[in-house]
Design a protein around this motif. Structure first.
Motif, PDB file in Angstrom:
ATOM      1  N   GLU A 343       0.984  -0.916  -0.348  1.00 56.42           N
ATOM      2  CA  GLU A 343      -0.218   0.226   0.450  1.00 56.42           C
ATOM      3  C   GLU A 343       0.857   1.184   0.289  1.00 56.42           C
ATOM      4  O   GLU A 343       1.569   0.662   0.303  1.00 56.42           O
ATOM      5  CB  GLU A 343      -0.572   0.363   1.609  1.00 56.42           C
ATOM      6  CG  GLU A 343      -1.529  -0.878   1.441  1.00 56.42           C
ATOM      7  CD  GLU A 343      -2.303  -1.230   2.772  1.00 56.42           C
ATOM      8  OE1 GLU A 343      -2.267  -0.257   3.717  1.00 56.42           O
ATOM      9  OE2 GLU A 343      -3.340  -2.142   2.885  1.00 56.42           O
ATOM     10  N   LEU A 503      -6.878   0.263  10.462  1.00 55.45           N
ATOM     11  CA  LEU A 503      -8.052   0.075   9.562  1.00 55.45           C
ATOM     12  C   LEU A 503      -8.931   0.464  10.721  1.00 55.45           C
ATOM     13  O   LEU A 503      -9.031   0.865  11.576  1.00 55.45           O
ATOM     14  CB  LEU A 503      -8.225  -1.313   9.046  1.00 55.45           C
ATOM     15  CG  LEU A 503      -6.960  -1.516   7.924  1.00 55.45           C
ATOM     16  CD1 LEU A 503      -6.841  -3.026   7.615  1.00 55.45           C
ATOM     17  CD2 LEU A 503      -7.061  -0.583   6.957  1.00 55.45           C
ATOM     18  N   ASP A 509     -13.845  -1.548   4.304  1.00 49.68           N
ATOM     19  CA  ASP A 509     -12.859  -2.169   4.904  1.00 49.68           C
ATOM     20  C   ASP A 509     -14.381  -2.705   6.214  1.00 49.68           C
ATOM     21  O   ASP A 509     -13.452  -3.238   7.653  1.00 49.68           O
ATOM     22  CB  ASP A 509     -11.943  -1.420   6.169  1.00 49.68           C
ATOM     23  CG  ASP A 509     -10.840  -0.784   4.574  1.00 49.68           C
ATOM     24  OD1 ASP A 509     -10.495  -1.341   4.131  1.00 49.68           O
ATOM     25  OD2 ASP A 509     -10.210   0.484   5.429  1.00 49.68           O
ATOM     26  N   ARG A 518      -8.357  -6.777   2.938  1.00 51.59           N
ATOM     27  CA  ARG A 518      -7.388  -5.869   3.785  1.00 51.59           C
ATOM     28  C   ARG A 518      -6.019  -7.071   4.905  1.00 51.59           C
ATOM     29  O   ARG A 518      -4.660  -6.907   4.586  1.00 51.59           O
ATOM     30  CB  ARG A 518      -7.791  -4.937   4.209  1.00 51.59           C
ATOM     31  CG  ARG A 518      -8.240  -4.037   4.167  1.00 51.59           C
ATOM     32  CD  ARG A 518      -7.084  -3.393   3.688  1.00 51.59           C
ATOM     33  NE  ARG A 518      -7.492  -1.856   3.384  1.00 51.59           N
ATOM     34  CZ  ARG A 518      -7.165  -0.665   3.276  1.00 51.59           C
ATOM     35  NH1 ARG A 518      -5.419  -0.562   3.995  1.00 51.59           N
ATOM     36  NH2 ARG A 518      -6.930   0.300   3.192  1.00 51.59           N
ATOM     37  N   GLU A 522      -2.344  -7.843   4.113  1.00 50.19           N
ATOM     38  CA  GLU A 522      -1.964  -7.934   5.271  1.00 50.19           C
ATOM     39  C   GLU A 522      -0.763  -9.183   5.706  1.00 50.19           C
ATOM     40  O   GLU A 522       0.583  -9.101   5.811  1.00 50.19           O
ATOM     41  CB  GLU A 522      -2.477  -7.115   6.458  1.00 50.19           C
ATOM     42  CG  GLU A 522      -1.217  -6.776   7.361  1.00 50.19           C
ATOM     43  CD  GLU A 522      -1.536  -5.467   7.448  1.00 50.19           C
ATOM     44  OE1 GLU A 522      -0.108  -5.003   7.977  1.00 50.19           O
ATOM     45  OE2 GLU A 522      -1.908  -4.412   6.177  1.00 50.19           O
TER      46      GLU A 522
END
Length: 617
Positions: A343, A503, A509, A518, A522
């Motif tokens: 990101e 987040l 999200d 997400r 991650e």
């Protein structure tokens, strides 16, 4: 003191010493099993042999057999095996990462140890010592056996559970003919073993015993096993409805059970609640170093179970760029798909509106070279303001490394003549350049390959706390109807270590599906090159998408026509850079439904008609 002891233990993996430690090298041959278990020293060495069978995945090629990297040593055995997975050409007789028979040999050794260690005689003056250590040895062997079963489970799903040395007598054909246990039975066995031995194992080990199994390691294995069991591959997958033993016993439970996610979450939380581990964070003002340094040192508390490794600079030599200041072999090329997964530092994916990502133009500023910040220029805006883990994990065009020794940035774009004179060429053979990127994670800036000074001191983290945090976040997200603070809390702790914003950031999200993406991303960046991705894309049932696609790199080998169009000197660095920043296909990869699980080796089925083959094979 801890560092010194750990280094000594690592050395025991590769050489014997005059001082007996628990990881002493095991003799190549024993006179007999009875000889071994009539001597406590030999019995301890038998346990060491089991420890040596723990996964050492830092040197494995899982990363090149999924959408993380491309192995460009095309005539190397590792690359050839990786290409089998890339191209879908592996089979029931050729599955390099299968290790069915090897793991069952390890399991048999563990069964023998578990059954016989109590009866091994000890010196009278050491009885009180062994009264403590024998139960620990037994618990450690039970953990190792459970770990071996997990290695089989993630490859094959349902496998035979052999828990006694008498279950399989290699000299008796009838004893070798066993049926597969179901996935639920295998998972229950591993989970129950971990619970039982957690009560016996110590919460921590003395510094001189670093690398031994602890209570945390047992609970971490349980947590990972239950996470896999709750995942789509094993939880409600209708693809495997027809896989049954000859007596009709179903080997895969095709009914989805949401409660499996809660069990996985609770198991991860049990590790967290031990309060024995913390995220590695000695450099809070430098998020790149705060992440990077844990992978080339042994002084950290995040690792729950390390695979002890001897001092070595082999990894550095294999991963570093090839140019004369770096003198590496650059064997792995991170794919553009992985690069794009990192990101922006504002927390936005590069494809999201408002991310600020652009491929146009260049920037100048500072980058961390592993030891200090250095001024850089002409860096593509593709690499500006990204997640700090990107800079800790990837070498890219005009990146810097040990600038005091190298005196120039990394050059991966083509220029020169013939095979070129860039840092990308690992050998003089066509086709062996790394196509725009090199792996940086795990490399030690304390090692100057140019001067051949420094020593590689690292272990491989079999389990570390960041994974447990992500396991918990994933399991809770899947269990709940929508993510809540229990999901955000632990993923945000992992992100905070590298100064990434917490987040939720995007509207999606706040949804289960959006948060799933997400969390999966991650894991992809936090656990990059740690051999998780190969298994994650399978358990999530997304490999048919991500591993069934072109592997993309950059244009590090342009055609003469491309160079001529620039109007620049076709042999110049400027011409090479001008055509460098576009994606090219390195390999068209193949993944079909049958590839989600590995096939039972045909040789085993030929010997044992009770073994039923996996789907599609």
């Amino acid at each position: 003191m801890k560092k010194i002891c750990t280094l000594l233990l690592a050395a025991l993996l590769i050489s014997s010493t005059s001082c007996r430690k628990y990881l002493d090298v095991v003799p190549a041959e024993y006179s007999s099993e009875n000889d071994v278990y009539s001597n406590i020293n030999l019995a301890e060495q038998a346990l060491a042999r089991l420890y040596n069978a723990l996964p050492n995945e830092l040197t494995a090629y899982y990363t090149a057999a999924t959408d993380e990297t491309y192995h460009h040593w095309f005539d190397n055995g590792e690359a050839v095996n990786a290409y089998k997975y890339n191209l879908g050409s592996w089979s029931t007789n050729d599955n390099p990462l299968g290790n069915w028979s090897g793991k069952y040999q390890d399991i048999r050794r563990a069964n023998i140890f578990i059954e016989r260690i109590d009866g091994v005689p000890v010196p009278l003056d050491r009885e009180s010592y062994y009264a403590t250590w024998k139960p620990r040895y037994k618990a450690e062997a039970r953990f190792l056996r459970a770990q071996f079963y997990f290695e089989l489970f993630k490859r094959y799903g349902a496998v035979p559970l052999l828990t006694s040395a008498k279950d399989v007598d290699p000299g008796n054909l009838e004893d070798t003919q066993v049926a597969r246990n179901s996935v639920d039975e295998v998972v229950s066995f591993i989970s129950n073993e971990c619970d039982a031995i957690a009560a016996v194992l110590p919460p921590s080990q003395d510094a001189a015993q670093t690398g031994r199994i602890t209570k945390g390691a047992a609970l971490a294995l349980k947590a990972r096993t239950l996470l896999y069991a709750a995942s789509p591959l094993f939880n409600g997958n209708q693809l495997y409805a027809g896989i049954k033993n000859k007596d009709g016993k179903a080997l895969f439970n095709t009914s989805y059970d949401r409660e499996k996610w809660k069990k996985a979450a609770d198991a991860a939380k049990a590790v967290i609640d031990l309060n024995l581990y913390s995220l590695y964070s000695p450099f809070p003002g430098n998020p790149v170093q705060n992440y990077a340094a844990q992978f080339y040192t042994r002084d950290y508390n995040e690792t729950i179970l390390p695979r002890i490794m001897g001092n070595s600079t082999d990894i550095d030599g294999n991963y570093l760029p090839n140019g004369s200041p770096f003198k590496g072999n650059g064997k792995l090329t991170p794919l553009q798909q992985l690069i794009d997964a990192y990101e922006m530092k504002n927390g936005y994916p590069i494809t999201a509106a408002g991310s600020g990502y652009t491929t146009d133009g260049f920037w100048s500023g500072q980058l961390w070279d592993g030891l200090k910040f250095q001024n850089v220029s002409n860096i593509s805006n593709m690499y500006k303001d990204r997640d700090p883990r990107f800079y800790a994990s990837i070498f890219f065009q005009y990146d810097v490394w040990r600038f005091d020794a190298t005196q120039r940035p990394v050059r991966l774009a083509w220029f020169g003549s013939g095979n070129g004179v860039t840092d990308g060429w690992a050998t003089g053979k066509p086709g062996t350049n790394p196509w725009g990127y090199n792996v940086r994670k795990f490399l030690s800036p304390t090692y100057d390959r140019n001067a051949n000074s420094g020593t590689g001191t690292r272990n491989f983290p079999i389990f570390r706390l960041a994974e447990i945090y992500l396991n918990y976040a994933e399991a809770m997200n899947e269990y709940l109807d929508a993510p809540d603070q229990s999901v955000y809390q632990y993923i945000n702790m992992v992100r905070a270590r590298v100064s990434m914003p917490g987040l939720p950031i995007l509207p999606d999200d706040n949804t289960k599906a959006g948060m799933r993406k997400r969390i999966q991303n991650e894991r992809r960046v936090e656990l990059a090159f740690e051999s998780h991705r190969f298994w994650d894309v399978r358990r999530w049932l997304i490999a048919k998408t991500v591993d069934n696609a072109p592997a993309l790199g950059l244009n590090a080998r342009p055609s003469a026509a491309e160079l001529q169009v620039t109007g620049l000197n076709v042999g110049s660095e400027a011409a090479g850079v001008a055509v460098f920043y576009k994606t090219v296909t390195l390999q068209n990869r193949v993944f079909t439904d049958k590839h989600y699980l590995m096939p039972i080796p045909q040789t085993e089925i030929d010997k044992d008609p009770n073994l039923i083959q996996n789907y599609g094979w």
